[in-house]
Design an enzyme around this catalytic site. Structure first.
Site, mmCIF file in Angstrom:
data_model
loop_
_atom_site.group_PDB
_atom_site.id
_atom_site.type_symbol
_atom_site.label_atom_id
_atom_site.label_comp_id
_atom_site.label_asym_id
_atom_site.label_seq_id
_atom_site.Cartn_x
_atom_site.Cartn_y
_atom_site.Cartn_z
ATOM 1 N N ASP A 192 -5.065 -53.927 -21.434
ATOM 2 C CA ASP A 192 -5.411 -54.376 -20.251
ATOM 3 C C ASP A 192 -5.029 -53.790 -18.972
ATOM 4 O OD1 ASP A 192 -6.891 -56.261 -18.124
ATOM 5 O OD2 ASP A 192 -7.019 -57.710 -19.908
ATOM 6 N N HIS A 267 -11.157 -53.431 -16.935
ATOM 7 C CA HIS A 267 -9.708 -53.627 -17.330
ATOM 8 C C HIS A 267 -8.904 -52.339 -17.992
ATOM 9 C CE1 HIS A 267 -10.079 -57.954 -16.643
ATOM 10 N NE2 HIS A 267 -11.071 -57.956 -17.049
ATOM 11 N N GLU A 334 -16.271 -58.249 -16.831
ATOM 12 C CA GLU A 334 -15.721 -58.149 -15.472
ATOM 13 C C GLU A 334 -15.715 -56.542 -14.993
ATOM 14 O OE1 GLU A 334 -13.168 -62.141 -15.198
ATOM 15 O OE2 GLU A 334 -12.045 -60.489 -15.837
#
Length: 769
Positions: A192, A267, A334
């Site tokens: 991440d 990410h 995201e």
């Protein structure tokens, strides 16, 4: 003789009752009968199995170690003894791949299954009838007849090791907890923005650079500043490929499949810090240090560059060599697509591939990776954002933003795993939050988890077959130690284990609590685990209708009482005892506490202020529907006397793209002089204030007259998180009907991560005076 018979019968009934209560297996089996027999494990006991079966031999060795650990006895294998623990492989369709039959009498413990998985799970149930630590007492196993098998194929727990790193030993401890409660999937979030945790030999900088960050352990995650040029990375770590192989084997021995997650396209800050040329700009950057992203940071790979796909495929080849799992998780969530909007190569890719927009570009990337994984005999799974722009043909969806993504995918014929933030995010509070360790926010209590149903009611029978199961996620922004990790998953993971293993009709909240607070809490104490003992905070629920406001109080503490006050004072043992709904007829502050064993539980009582006005308890009719994700306490939440707070999930009604138009019938003609509407501003979460509020009145509900317009009371530069009152002061107006319109802000402004996307409008109480 009759008296002797009666005494014997009563004694037998008492023993049976004791035996039934002593069996505290979690998750509760499909079928279980407790008999009046018992089996004693001692020197005359042996383990019997087909000596040619290597898998059964390993399970026998596993059992031997467990018994030796708690008693000192080393049970022999396949030697003639008067009492036996026998493993037998059978063919029984009812048991499926993971089920078992366990029969315990005075002479034998017979454990049957179709394969080693079932034998292993039968052993886990057996262990929950025995002491968990060393004892000098005899090992009694109550007489049992169990038929057991899981409800769902996917019974998962996720652990994020990027935000905070956990040693291989800690990961094994986590796996042991999963195995004890019959989970079969460990979703390992390995990479991440704050750290890359897996060795990739072809790209050594991923761990040389990407595994380390500047850290500020003295600050909470959300307040950690970005790294500076002169600061040296000091926090991090990664797993070597040898360590991963060892952990994979450790999990396999416990019937747990590890599903690795390699995040893409977003990410990816840590990977791009190691190899900046894989981003759209190619600019150097640092591994992320906390919750905020520095200006200009590149968070996603550039799908306009072919070398990105070469890199990702190379990484996944090494990942697949380490993990034999059917599924490979690719994240997909995201994505800040403004990076792609401003990238010439990305725009060229969109034109070349005849894609509609950046959503199509994300779909293109996911589909390419899905095709690559499929060519290697693997399946792609990703968060529900992989639906954007079109779902890859063989993809499985993990639904985290509520259940909508999972529902959509299941109706399309795709498999789904349900893991909605509520109640499956175990980084949220489970009690308090007063007196609890810091968490990222939200509240998912033990009862919330236990009450969860993974198959949404809206799915028909065919679509429901695509729900593989459910999973809890542990994101570790605020969880830096193993002790804290234990606290966040114990005992909530036990509740989830029963949700995903046991038949829904077998679930019983009170019975679960009895079992939990018996063998399992005792085991946690004996083994020194850090765990939450329960949410004692009283839930205060307003119920408004027909012009009345009543309040119900609930506690999750089984057999707990509730005491309360209405004057804002702290409740004590002499305060009002809650016996049923409380009528609220005037403005007040209600405070309530749970009482158990004659003691007040919790550091701070639950508290709720109620504001009584002329619209209390009146029905609210909306012109546009409220989002089903943000419809707190039903349609009358706007007339329940409760004002919203900064917590998004409490008392707010949310509208996306549309205005709020709410009409209230006051029940009779009356004079009013003031209307107030509460609105929330949390711009980072895309929640913006209303442009304006209009107030209209009517005597007949047909013809309305506008009596006030109130513009947004904030300065244009005031972007802080806050609740805002839109207040209309009126001359005395005679009316029966009040219509309030709050105009949605529109779209996120320039520079916002959601630039150009629709904003959210959150409203709470409509106060009419």
């Amino acid at each position: 003789m009759y008296k002797l018979f009666l005494i014997s019968a009563l004694l037998l009934a008492s023993l049976l009752s004791w035996a039934q209560n002593a069996v505290e297996i979690i998750p509760v089996p499909v079928e279980m009968q407790v008999t009046d027999e018992s089996f004693v494990i001692d020197e005359s006991t042996a383990i019997q199995y087909n000596r040619d079966d290597v898998e059964l031999a390993r399970l026998a060795a596993f059992l031997t170690l467990q018994i030796e650990d708690i008693s000192g006895l080393e049970l022999p294998h396949n030697l003639k003894r008067s009492k036996n623990i026998r493993f037998t492989l059978i063919q029984d369709k009812q048991l499926g791949e993971e089920g078992y039959r366990l029969d315990v009498n005075s002479k034998a413990i017979n454990l049957q299954a179709n394969n080693r998985k079932g034998i292993f799970y039968g052993l886990q149930s057996l262990f929950q009838t025995l002491p968990s630590i060393r004892t000098n007492e005899q090992l009694y196993v109550p007489g049992l007849q169990i038929v057991d098998y899981p409800r769902f194929k996917w019974r998962g727990m996720m652990l994020d090791v990027s935000r905070h790193f956990y040693s291989p030993e800690a990961v094994k401890h986590y796996i042991d907890l999963l195995a004890t409660y019959k989970f079969n999937v460990f979703h390992w979030h390995l990479v991440d923005d704050p750290g890359w945790r897996i060795e990739i030999k072809k790209y050594p900088k991923l761990t040389e650079v990407g595994a380390w960050r500047v850290d500020h352990l003295d600050k909470v995650w959300s307040e950690r500043p970005p790294a500076k040029e002169e600061e040296k990375p000091t926090y991090g770590g990664y797993y070597t490929q040898e360590q991963i192989k060892e952990i994979v084997a450790y999990a396999q021995a416990r019937n747990i499949t590890i599903v690795p997650e390699i995040e893409l396209p977003a990410h990816s800050v840590a990977a791009l810090a190691a190899y900046p040329h894989l981003s759209c700009t190619g600019e150097p950057q640092f591994v992320n240090t906390g919750g905020d992203y520095p200006d200009g940071v590149q968070t996603a790979y550039c799908p306009g560059k072919e070398e990105v796909f070469t890199f990702l495929q190379d990484v996944l080849v090494e990942v697949m060599e380490l993990f034999p799992s059917e599924y490979i998780h690719v994240g997909g969530d995201e994505v800040d697509k403004t990076q792609w909007e401003n990238c010439d190569l990305c725009q060229k890719r969109i034109r070349q591939e005849k894609l509609e927009d950046e959503d199509g570009l994300q779909s293109y990337m996911i589909k390419r990776m899905e095709k690559f994984l499929s060519s290697h005999g693997r399946k792609l799974i990703g968060w529900d954002e992989i639906l954007e722009g079109g779902l890859a043909p063989g993809a499985t969806v993990m639904s985290w933003r509520g259940e909508a993504g999972g529902i959509k995918a299941a109706r399309m014929g795709h498999d789904v795993v349900m893991t909605p933030g509520s109640p499956c995010y175990f980084d949220h509070y489970q009690a308090g939050p007063e007196g609890e360790p810091a968490a990222i926010g939200g509240m998912n209590t033990l009862k919330d988890v236990y009450s969860y149903e993974p198959v949404p009611e809206v799915l028909d029978q065919e679509a429901a077959k695509h729900v593989l199961g459910a999973q809890a996620n542990v994101w570790t922004e605020y969880i830096a130690t193993l002790s804290h990790l234990e606290y966040m998953v114990l005992p909530r993971m036990l509740a989830l284990s029963e949700v995903v293993w046991s038949p829904s009709e077998n679930r019983d909240w009170i019975n679960f609590n009895r079992r939990l607070r018996g063998w399992h809490f005792r085991t946690f104490d004996q083994k020194g685990f850090n765990y939450n003992t329960g949410n004692s905070k009283v839930v205060i629920t307003p119920e408004s209708s027909d012009g009345e406001l009543k309040v119900t109080l609930q506690t999750e503490i089984v057999d707990g009482d509730i005491v309360y006050t209405l004057d804002g004072s702290i409740p004590d043992l002499n305060s009002y005892r809650y016996k049923g709904p409380i009528e609220i007829s005037e403005s007040c502050v209600l405070k309530a506490s749970t009482v158990s064993d004659g003691k007040i539980l919790g550091l701070v009582p639950a508290s709720q202020a109620f504001e009584i006005h002329k619209a209390i308890g009146r029905e609210v009719e909306y012109e546009y529907p409220v989002s089903r994700y943000y419809m707190a306490d039903g349609p009358n939440s706007l007339t329940d006397g409760v004002r919203g707070t900064l917590a998004v999930g409490e008392f707010w009604h949310g509208f996306n793209e549309t205005d709020m138009v709410a009409e209230i019938d006051l029940g009779q003609t009356t004079k009013i002089h003031k209307v107030i509407l509460g609105v929330l501003q949390k711009r980072k979460d895309w929640i913006f204030p209303a442009q304006k509020m209009d107030v209209e009145v009517s005597l007949d509900g047909e013809k309305f007259t506008k009596v006030a317009t109130v513009d947004c009371p904030l300065r244009s530069d005031d972007v802080s998180n806050q609740t805002i009152d839109y207040q209309a002061d009126l001359d005395e107006v005679e009316t029966r009907y009040v219509r309030v319109t709050a105009t949605n802000f529109g779209v996120c402004p320039e520079g916002h991560p959601g630039e150009g996307k629709p904003t959210w409008l959150f409203v709470d109480e409509i106060v009419v005076e």
